[in-house]
Design a protein around this motif. Sequence first.
Motif, PDB file in Angstrom:
ATOM      1  N   SER A 252       0.819  -1.206   0.000  1.00  0.00           N
ATOM      2  CA  SER A 252       0.000   0.000   0.000  1.00  0.00           C
ATOM      3  C   SER A 252       0.849   1.251   0.000  1.00  0.00           C
ATOM      4  O   SER A 252       0.360   2.351  -0.230  1.00  0.00           O
ATOM      5  CB  SER A 252      -0.905   0.021   1.244  1.00  0.00           C
ATOM      6  OG  SER A 252      -0.130   0.209   2.414  1.00  0.00           O
ATOM      7  N   ALA A 258      -2.971  -4.370   8.736  1.00  0.00           N
ATOM      8  CA  ALA A 258      -4.411  -4.535   8.521  1.00  0.00           C
ATOM      9  C   ALA A 258      -4.729  -6.004   8.303  1.00  0.00           C
ATOM     10  O   ALA A 258      -3.879  -6.780   7.856  1.00  0.00           O
ATOM     11  CB  ALA A 258      -4.881  -3.715   7.316  1.00  0.00           C
ATOM     12  N   VAL A 260      -7.595  -8.125   6.170  1.00  0.00           N
ATOM     13  CA  VAL A 260      -8.654  -8.042   5.155  1.00  0.00           C
ATOM     14  C   VAL A 260      -9.533  -9.273   5.336  1.00  0.00           C
ATOM     15  O   VAL A 260      -9.060 -10.408   5.237  1.00  0.00           O
ATOM     16  CB  VAL A 260      -8.056  -7.998   3.744  1.00  0.00           C
ATOM     17  CG1 VAL A 260      -9.164  -7.891   2.707  1.00  0.00           C
ATOM     18  CG2 VAL A 260      -7.083  -6.839   3.612  1.00  0.00           C
ATOM     19  N   HIS A 282       1.619  -7.586   1.927  1.00  0.00           N
ATOM     20  CA  HIS A 282       0.608  -8.632   1.916  1.00  0.00           C
ATOM     21  C   HIS A 282       1.298  -9.973   2.145  1.00  0.00           C
ATOM     22  O   HIS A 282       2.122 -10.415   1.347  1.00  0.00           O
ATOM     23  CB  HIS A 282      -0.128  -8.629   0.569  1.00  0.00           C
ATOM     24  CG  HIS A 282      -1.365  -9.461   0.559  1.00  0.00           C
ATOM     25  ND1 HIS A 282      -1.335 -10.828   0.512  1.00  0.00           N
ATOM     26  CD2 HIS A 282      -2.683  -9.113   0.589  1.00  0.00           C
ATOM     27  CE1 HIS A 282      -2.570 -11.293   0.495  1.00  0.00           C
ATOM     28  NE2 HIS A 282      -3.405 -10.280   0.537  1.00  0.00           N
ATOM     29  N   ARG A 318      -6.331  -1.909  11.777  1.00  0.00           N
ATOM     30  CA  ARG A 318      -7.420  -1.722  10.808  1.00  0.00           C
ATOM     31  C   ARG A 318      -7.950  -3.069  10.329  1.00  0.00           C
ATOM     32  O   ARG A 318      -7.174  -3.985  10.056  1.00  0.00           O
ATOM     33  CB  ARG A 318      -6.917  -0.908   9.608  1.00  0.00           C
ATOM     34  CG  ARG A 318      -8.000  -0.589   8.557  1.00  0.00           C
ATOM     35  CD  ARG A 318      -7.370  -0.001   7.311  1.00  0.00           C
ATOM     36  NE  ARG A 318      -6.655   1.221   7.581  1.00  0.00           N
ATOM     37  CZ  ARG A 318      -7.208   2.445   7.570  1.00  0.00           C
ATOM     38  NH1 ARG A 318      -8.485   2.572   7.286  1.00  0.00           N
ATOM     39  NH2 ARG A 318      -6.483   3.505   7.816  1.00  0.00           N
ATOM     40  N   ILE A 320     -10.303  -4.379   7.198  1.00  0.00           N
ATOM     41  CA  ILE A 320     -10.949  -4.023   5.937  1.00  0.00           C
ATOM     42  C   ILE A 320     -11.920  -5.153   5.616  1.00  0.00           C
ATOM     43  O   ILE A 320     -11.502  -6.293   5.374  1.00  0.00           O
ATOM     44  CB  ILE A 320      -9.903  -3.848   4.821  1.00  0.00           C
ATOM     45  CG1 ILE A 320      -8.906  -2.747   5.214  1.00  0.00           C
ATOM     46  CG2 ILE A 320     -10.572  -3.514   3.499  1.00  0.00           C
ATOM     47  CD1 ILE A 320      -7.708  -2.647   4.294  1.00  0.00           C
ATOM     48  N   ALA A 347     -13.149  -1.240   1.707  1.00  0.00           N
ATOM     49  CA  ALA A 347     -12.001  -0.884   0.871  1.00  0.00           C
ATOM     50  C   ALA A 347     -12.277   0.417   0.129  1.00  0.00           C
ATOM     51  O   ALA A 347     -13.245   0.510  -0.620  1.00  0.00           O
ATOM     52  CB  ALA A 347     -11.704  -2.008  -0.105  1.00  0.00           C
ATOM     53  N   HIS A 352      -6.279  -1.227  -1.124  1.00  0.00           N
ATOM     54  CA  HIS A 352      -7.253  -1.961  -0.309  1.00  0.00           C
ATOM     55  C   HIS A 352      -8.219  -2.737  -1.189  1.00  0.00           C
ATOM     56  O   HIS A 352      -8.576  -3.884  -0.893  1.00  0.00           O
ATOM     57  CB  HIS A 352      -8.015  -0.998   0.593  1.00  0.00           C
ATOM     58  CG  HIS A 352      -7.150  -0.340   1.629  1.00  0.00           C
ATOM     59  ND1 HIS A 352      -7.624   0.618   2.499  1.00  0.00           N
ATOM     60  CD2 HIS A 352      -5.841  -0.509   1.936  1.00  0.00           C
ATOM     61  CE1 HIS A 352      -6.633   1.012   3.296  1.00  0.00           C
ATOM     62  NE2 HIS A 352      -5.553   0.342   2.966  1.00  0.00           N
ATOM     63  N   ARG A 353      -8.660  -2.103  -2.278  1.00  0.00           N
ATOM     64  CA  ARG A 353      -9.580  -2.790  -3.200  1.00  0.00           C
ATOM     65  C   ARG A 353      -8.887  -3.988  -3.855  1.00  0.00           C
ATOM     66  O   ARG A 353      -9.509  -5.031  -4.094  1.00  0.00           O
ATOM     67  CB  ARG A 353     -10.099  -1.816  -4.254  1.00  0.00           C
ATOM     68  CG  ARG A 353     -11.068  -0.770  -3.709  1.00  0.00           C
ATOM     69  CD  ARG A 353     -11.823  -0.076  -4.836  1.00  0.00           C
ATOM     70  NE  ARG A 353     -10.932   0.727  -5.667  1.00  0.00           N
ATOM     71  CZ  ARG A 353     -10.630   2.001  -5.444  1.00  0.00           C
ATOM     72  NH1 ARG A 353     -11.154   2.633  -4.394  1.00  0.00           N
ATOM     73  NH2 ARG A 353      -9.825   2.655  -6.247  1.00  0.00           N
ATOM     74  N   TRP A 355      -6.509  -5.773  -2.464  1.00  0.00           N
ATOM     75  CA  TRP A 355      -6.435  -6.798  -1.422  1.00  0.00           C
ATOM     76  C   TRP A 355      -7.763  -7.559  -1.321  1.00  0.00           C
ATOM     77  O   TRP A 355      -7.789  -8.776  -1.218  1.00  0.00           O
ATOM     78  CB  TRP A 355      -6.097  -6.173  -0.074  1.00  0.00           C
ATOM     79  CG  TRP A 355      -4.688  -5.656   0.023  1.00  0.00           C
ATOM     80  CD1 TRP A 355      -3.624  -6.014  -0.753  1.00  0.00           C
ATOM     81  CD2 TRP A 355      -4.203  -4.685   0.951  1.00  0.00           C
ATOM     82  NE1 TRP A 355      -2.507  -5.332  -0.363  1.00  0.00           N
ATOM     83  CE2 TRP A 355      -2.820  -4.515   0.680  1.00  0.00           C
ATOM     84  CE3 TRP A 355      -4.784  -3.954   1.978  1.00  0.00           C
ATOM     85  CZ2 TRP A 355      -2.022  -3.638   1.402  1.00  0.00           C
ATOM     86  CZ3 TRP A 355      -3.982  -3.080   2.705  1.00  0.00           C
ATOM     87  CH2 TRP A 355      -2.627  -2.920   2.419  1.00  0.00           C
TER      88      TRP A 355
END
Length: 615
Positions: A252, A258, A260, A282, A318, A320, A347, A352-353, A355
């Motif tokens: 990111s 985070a 997800v 990730h 966080r 998501i 997201a 984020h989208r 992920w």
Amino acid sequence: MTFAPPSISFDFCAFLPTLPELPGVYRMLDAKDELLYVGKAKNLKRRVSSYFQRRLSSPRIALMVSRIARIETTVTHSEAEALLLENNLIKRLSPRFNILFRDDKSYPYIVISRGDFPRLAFFRGAPGKRADYFGPFPSANAVRESIQLLQKMFRLRTCEDSVFSHRSRPCLLYQIRRCSGPCVPNLVTREDYADDTRHAIWFLSGRQNEVMALLKEKMEAASLRLAFEQAALYRDQLKSLRQVQEQQFMDSGKGEDADVIIALRENGQLCVNLAMVRGGRHLGDHPFFPAWDGEATPKEAIAAFINQHYALHPAPLRLILSPLPDEEDECVATLEATGRTTTMTTARLAAHRAWVSMAEQNARLAILARNREGGRQAERLSALQETLELPEIPRRIECFDISHTQGELPVASCVVYQAEGENSTDSGMKNSAYRRFNIRDIEPGDDYAAIRQAVMRRYAKAVAGEGVIPDLILIDGGKGQVGAAMEALQEIGLPDVALAGVCKAEGRKAGAESLVFTDGRGALQLGAEHPALRLILEIRDEAHRFAVTGHRARRGKARKQSRLDSIPGVGAARRKALVSRFGGLAGVAEASVEQLAQTPGIGRALAEVIYEALH
């Protein structure tokens, strides 16, 4: 969409006023006193009252409420205490309407110890306060890959302290430039090693850009003072860091932590996929399938997962989510009860989208693989029923094997295969039900007596109702072993349990095994590709592995103890001190009298006795 509950026989109008406005746990039971649901609440009165409104969030909840006959509550001191109690009750009692995720394992971490020359290591368990822990990671492979990267970039040691403190020359890792060799004086200074440790901690904390800027500055400074060898080391570290950044296409760029979490229902399966992002990197994902979902919606599944998962594992800053749960307030209360501020969001950023999209794709692949595996297991079980002429499909299969070395210290294993659910998607080996038996009081090498003893010890309590009786028992052996097992079953009152032996072929050719029985049937050879035999051999091989590892552990313990324990004056405490100081029995045997005498509790006289006994 909301749903009206069917008629309710429970007198909630009289019950609700009796509830306190305090944190706690509530348990809903039906007319047969069977547990329907367990939940936690920040305010018991407000939370339980919400189930008796005119409209409910799903048909599952409406059906559950219609079956309530009584409700029990337990008041706790805090939300955190309620969270832990709820999680324990759900795991232990498996209520009918709770969405239960089976995740009892501890996630792996990277740990960096403290001291003059900290150690980089793999760790699984509850993080403590005497070291720096980074994670959790979704898998052991993710941890090992990260450790290899850190070794390449920062050359931190990975050896055990007992090995580190007794080396006189650097190991192979130093030669291949994966360790700076702090075990040997003058190869690396404390200050330089401390810098490498600090940079590794920054890297794991998501501060890669700071590490690169500092290394570039040090490289240029080393070049100006003509320390070209040192400058080359900094150059190599920078190169490795840039390669890592290039490989992290899912970065990111913010160095954030985070989780997800996406929930997806497709092809009759409900999957919750957890992807872990640490330091903006990730690290991979892990799919979860609830043991029972009761046709729950993805929103309900995410809420249940958050409430159960983060009661046991630390939450990042966080979450998501896709989709956001309806019971958002309850999830927030769960996260707050863990003592860490965590935000839940959908997201929004491009990374984020990406992920979320990748997590959804992996969830679909997990569902596809699970359905395929379920069909394969169902086919194998059906073939096994037909082949062995069983009245029903065997849901629980147990297999025994014996391991010894020329009759020495025999160990019997019993492993368990459990088929769960009609489609058998949860079928597999159940490690928690495995058992080993140290066989005693038999003639060395008497496998028949060993099998007989193991079977009797395994099922003696089951006859009294304190254990589970399987649908099928497999014995790794021929007619003699199977006959001994049948004698044991008859003696304890279980003559009707299906029993078969797996007899090795001549030359131990894989796939040519025969099945032998005690009911007069001849030996049966199915062929290597027969689905029933494939399942039987899978279970048999696991029983063999479990027996062999148990025997080796017993034999190793006996041999280690026999050599030190037989020395006069060496008891349990002194043996532990010696093994800890020298890294094992081999190290003790290699030590000189002077080195032995320096061990706490070992004087010069005893050191001479130990040395003479081991040489």
